[in-house]
Scaffold this active site. Structure first.
Site, mmCIF file in Angstrom:
data_model
loop_
_atom_site.group_PDB
_atom_site.id
_atom_site.type_symbol
_atom_site.label_atom_id
_atom_site.label_comp_id
_atom_site.label_asym_id
_atom_site.label_seq_id
_atom_site.Cartn_x
_atom_site.Cartn_y
_atom_site.Cartn_z
ATOM 1 N N GLU A 119 0.821 -1.201 0.000
ATOM 2 C CA GLU A 119 0.000 0.000 0.000
ATOM 3 C C GLU A 119 0.859 1.257 0.000
ATOM 4 O O GLU A 119 1.947 1.286 0.567
ATOM 5 C CB GLU A 119 -0.904 0.008 1.243
ATOM 6 C CG GLU A 119 -1.750 -1.254 1.337
ATOM 7 C CD GLU A 119 -2.828 -1.191 2.398
ATOM 8 O OE1 GLU A 119 -2.946 -0.157 3.079
ATOM 9 O OE2 GLU A 119 -3.559 -2.187 2.530
ATOM 10 N N CYS A 155 3.342 8.463 1.479
ATOM 11 C CA CYS A 155 3.845 7.491 2.448
ATOM 12 C C CYS A 155 4.093 6.176 1.701
ATOM 13 O O CYS A 155 3.169 5.554 1.184
ATOM 14 C CB CYS A 155 2.806 7.325 3.554
ATOM 15 S SG CYS A 155 3.313 6.199 4.837
ATOM 16 N N CYS A 188 6.185 -6.820 7.508
ATOM 17 C CA CYS A 188 7.256 -6.312 8.356
ATOM 18 C C CYS A 188 7.655 -7.397 9.337
ATOM 19 O O CYS A 188 6.812 -8.139 9.829
ATOM 20 C CB CYS A 188 6.785 -5.073 9.117
ATOM 21 S SG CYS A 188 8.131 -4.239 10.003
ATOM 22 N N CYS A 244 6.136 -5.057 16.136
ATOM 23 C CA CYS A 244 5.766 -4.070 17.158
ATOM 24 C C CYS A 244 4.336 -4.365 17.609
ATOM 25 O O CYS A 244 3.458 -4.608 16.776
ATOM 26 C CB CYS A 244 5.875 -2.650 16.599
ATOM 27 S SG CYS A 244 7.564 -2.223 16.122
ATOM 28 N N CYS A 247 1.093 -2.450 16.075
ATOM 29 C CA CYS A 247 1.049 -2.163 14.631
ATOM 30 C C CYS A 247 0.418 -3.318 13.887
ATOM 31 O O CYS A 247 0.856 -4.469 14.015
ATOM 32 C CB CYS A 247 2.464 -1.914 14.108
ATOM 33 S SG CYS A 247 2.517 -1.575 12.332
ATOM 34 N N GLY A 279 6.672 -1.973 6.442
ATOM 35 C CA GLY A 279 8.054 -2.452 6.457
ATOM 36 C C GLY A 279 9.023 -1.576 7.228
ATOM 37 O O GLY A 279 8.700 -0.472 7.638
ATOM 38 N N SER A 329 11.861 6.516 8.088
ATOM 39 C CA SER A 329 11.405 6.244 9.447
ATOM 40 C C SER A 329 11.886 4.862 9.871
ATOM 41 O O SER A 329 11.693 3.883 9.146
ATOM 42 C CB SER A 329 9.878 6.309 9.493
ATOM 43 O OG SER A 329 9.414 6.064 10.793
ATOM 44 N N SER A 350 11.004 5.811 15.420
ATOM 45 C CA SER A 350 9.788 5.398 16.117
ATOM 46 C C SER A 350 10.163 4.990 17.531
ATOM 47 O O SER A 350 10.653 3.890 17.761
ATOM 48 C CB SER A 350 9.134 4.232 15.373
ATOM 49 O OG SER A 350 8.668 4.678 14.122
ATOM 50 N N CYS A 403 -1.658 5.580 9.991
ATOM 51 C CA CYS A 403 -0.456 4.892 10.500
ATOM 52 C C CYS A 403 -0.829 3.562 11.139
ATOM 53 O O CYS A 403 -1.732 3.499 11.962
ATOM 54 C CB CYS A 403 0.220 5.698 11.609
ATOM 55 S SG CYS A 403 0.778 7.286 11.119
HETATM 56 N N1 SAH Z 1 9.287 0.424 10.502
HETATM 57 C C1 SAH Z 1 9.388 1.848 10.377
HETATM 58 C C2 SAH Z 1 8.457 2.367 9.320
HETATM 59 C C3 SAH Z 1 6.976 2.200 9.640
HETATM 60 S S1 SAH Z 1 6.451 3.772 9.990
HETATM 61 C C4 SAH Z 1 9.193 2.489 11.728
HETATM 62 O O1 SAH Z 1 8.922 1.768 12.686
HETATM 63 O O2 SAH Z 1 9.398 3.695 11.857
HETATM 64 C C5 SAH Z 1 4.917 3.645 10.626
HETATM 65 C C6 SAH Z 1 4.734 4.578 11.820
HETATM 66 O O3 SAH Z 1 3.402 4.379 12.316
HETATM 67 C C7 SAH Z 1 5.666 4.206 12.952
HETATM 68 O O4 SAH Z 1 6.031 5.298 13.737
HETATM 69 C C8 SAH Z 1 4.790 3.267 13.712
HETATM 70 O O5 SAH Z 1 5.271 3.067 14.987
HETATM 71 C C9 SAH Z 1 3.469 3.975 13.651
HETATM 72 N N2 SAH Z 1 2.338 3.085 13.942
HETATM 73 C C10 SAH Z 1 2.279 1.754 13.774
HETATM 74 N N3 SAH Z 1 1.100 1.267 14.174
HETATM 75 C C11 SAH Z 1 0.376 2.307 14.588
HETATM 76 C C12 SAH Z 1 -0.946 2.440 15.094
HETATM 77 N N4 SAH Z 1 -1.770 1.392 15.218
HETATM 78 N N5 SAH Z 1 -1.374 3.675 15.398
HETATM 79 C C13 SAH Z 1 -0.567 4.741 15.226
HETATM 80 N N6 SAH Z 1 0.681 4.663 14.766
HETATM 81 C C14 SAH Z 1 1.157 3.465 14.446
#
Ligand code: SAH
Length: 379
Positions: free
Chosen positions: A105, A118, A125, A129, A132, A178, A210, A232, A353
């Site tokens: 996406e 984005c 991934c 986390c 996510c 990712g 990021s 992050s 996000c």
């Molecule tokens: N792997 C990289 C790139 C992904 S960025 C990273 O971790 O930075 C996606 C961003 O959205 C990250 O800051 C991630 O932590 C955040 N994110 C992931 N799940 C989310 C959620 N459910 N609500 C809000 N932010 C989220």
């Protein structure tokens, strides 16, 4: 690193070279291989990325014999868009078919003075986390340079076709599906194309990577390229971060913040690092967490981005109430930290996000683990 040599030059007609895989240096090497001058690279990169031309016969400043030769040994292959959705707030999301059962996406987010794209860097991934939904779907593979830059190519074309004033791709954030720094070479090559004046010409302030904190890759990136870095963070101490971002057990906060300091020291053009902090109700949002954050990031020029958690089924988390987010933000601001609360965009089309899930043929078997009843997911 990342010269044309490691992209596997293959001039047999059966397997054409996808020119989207090549940055300008790569294209120069490619044309050298055909006995052509380096300026052909600038011509072709312009046709592809600035004019959106994928048919070599339309590249009118290239001689007919060379166009015919390119047709035989090269191609410009753009993945198929299988879903194209527009949110009420103007956010637009595309799902692209990769191979087999894999889809990724890309999201376009319009703001008053810019349009941010984005971009995804992997199918799924591997980082897992806990908050996510991309992570919950597991991991399949890295995207190629072509598949990363094709997202920018497609979005630029499709937004242009809207013919709506003010809608344009002006910024790119590698914040889609990712972990970009675990797909280092392909991501760096794609960023070079984004920043190349003969391609998209985005300035270093308009391209952001990021990362969840792959420490050695942050160092390597700082040595190679100038762009913005977003980290992050999500927790101000190791005990909590180990739970939210399991990568922290490998690269704890002491190492991560040291890498951030080194990154900032490398080039003075870097104004500050963006830290992302997802607000999870009762988990990481107390006054004490705010105080710990201030202490942790002391001395690092910081833009703190507080992200209201975007809920998804079975996540087990709730979003911090907005009043509490505002209070948390005030505590940081009063301590001198530049802090913004990120507005949720495109959540009506699952483009916010952490809501990007694509379709992942999971190789990590993670989705099966999460399919257990306590997460309430059905498959
Ligand atoms: N792997 C990289 C790139 C992904 S960025 C990273 O971790 O930075 C996606 C961003 O959205 C990250 O800051 C991630 O932590 C955040 N994110 C992931 N799940 C989310 C959620 N459910 N609500 C809000 N932010 C989220």
């Amino acid at each position: 690193m990342d010269t044309f040599a490691d992209v596997h030059l293959n001039l047999s007609p059966a397997e054409p070279v996808n020119l989207l895989d090549l940055d300008r240096q790569g294209l120069e090497d490619f044309f050298a291989g055909l006995g052509e001058k380096p300026f052909r690279a600038s011509q072709v990169i312009k046709w592809i990325h600035q004019h959106g031309v994928t048919d070599f016969q339309q590249m009118s400043n290239i001689s007919k014999p060379l166009r015919d030769q390119l047709e035989k040994c090269a191609e410009v292959k753009i993945p198929e868009v299988v879903l194209d959705e527009l949110s009420e707030d103007g956010t637009r999301k595309w799902v692209q078919q990769m191979d087999g059962g894999n889809q990724i996406e890309t999201v376009y987010i319009p703001e008053r003075d810019r349009g941010t794209l984005c971009v995804s860097s992997q199918v799924g991934c591997a980082l897992d986390c806990s908050f996510c939904s991309t992570g919950r779907r597991g991991f399949n593979r890295n995207l190629s340079t072509a598949e990363i830059i094709a997202q920018v190519w497609l979005a630029s074309q499709l937004i242009d076709e809207e013919k709506k004033p003010g809608r344009k791709v002006t910024n790119v954030v590698l914040m889609g599906m990712g972990e970009p720094l675990l797909n280092f070479d392909n991501v760096v090559r794609a960023m070079r194309i984004m920043m190349d004046d003969f391609a998209y010409g985005l300035s270093k302030r308009r391209v952001t990577v990021s990362t969840a904190g792959v420490v050695p890759a942050i160092d390597k990136l700082g040595d190679l390229l100038d762009m913005r870095l977003a980290v992050s963070l999500h927790a101000p101490n190791d005990e909590l971060r180990d739970q939210l971002v399991p990568l922290n057990t490998k690269y704890p906060l002491k190492d991560l913040t040291a890498a951030c300091r080194r990154f900032m020291d490398k080039q003075n053009a870097r104004s500050r690092i963006t830290f992302e902090y997802v607000m999870l109700d009762g988990v990481n949002d107390t006054d004490q967490h705010a105080r710990q954050l201030v202490k942790l990031l002391k001395g690092i020029p910081t833009l703190m981005n507080l992200i209201p958690f975007n809920p998804f089924e079975g996540s087990g988390y709730k979003t911090t109430p907005i009043k509490r987010i505002e209070h948390f933000s005030k505590l940081l601001i009063n301590a001198g930290m530049t802090t913004v609360i990120r507005r949720t965009r495109g959540d009506d089309i699952d483009a916010a996000c952490g809501q990007l899930v694509g379709k992942v043929e999971d190789k990590s078997r993670r989705h099966r683990r999460f399919a257990e009843p306590r997460f309430g997911m059905s498959s």
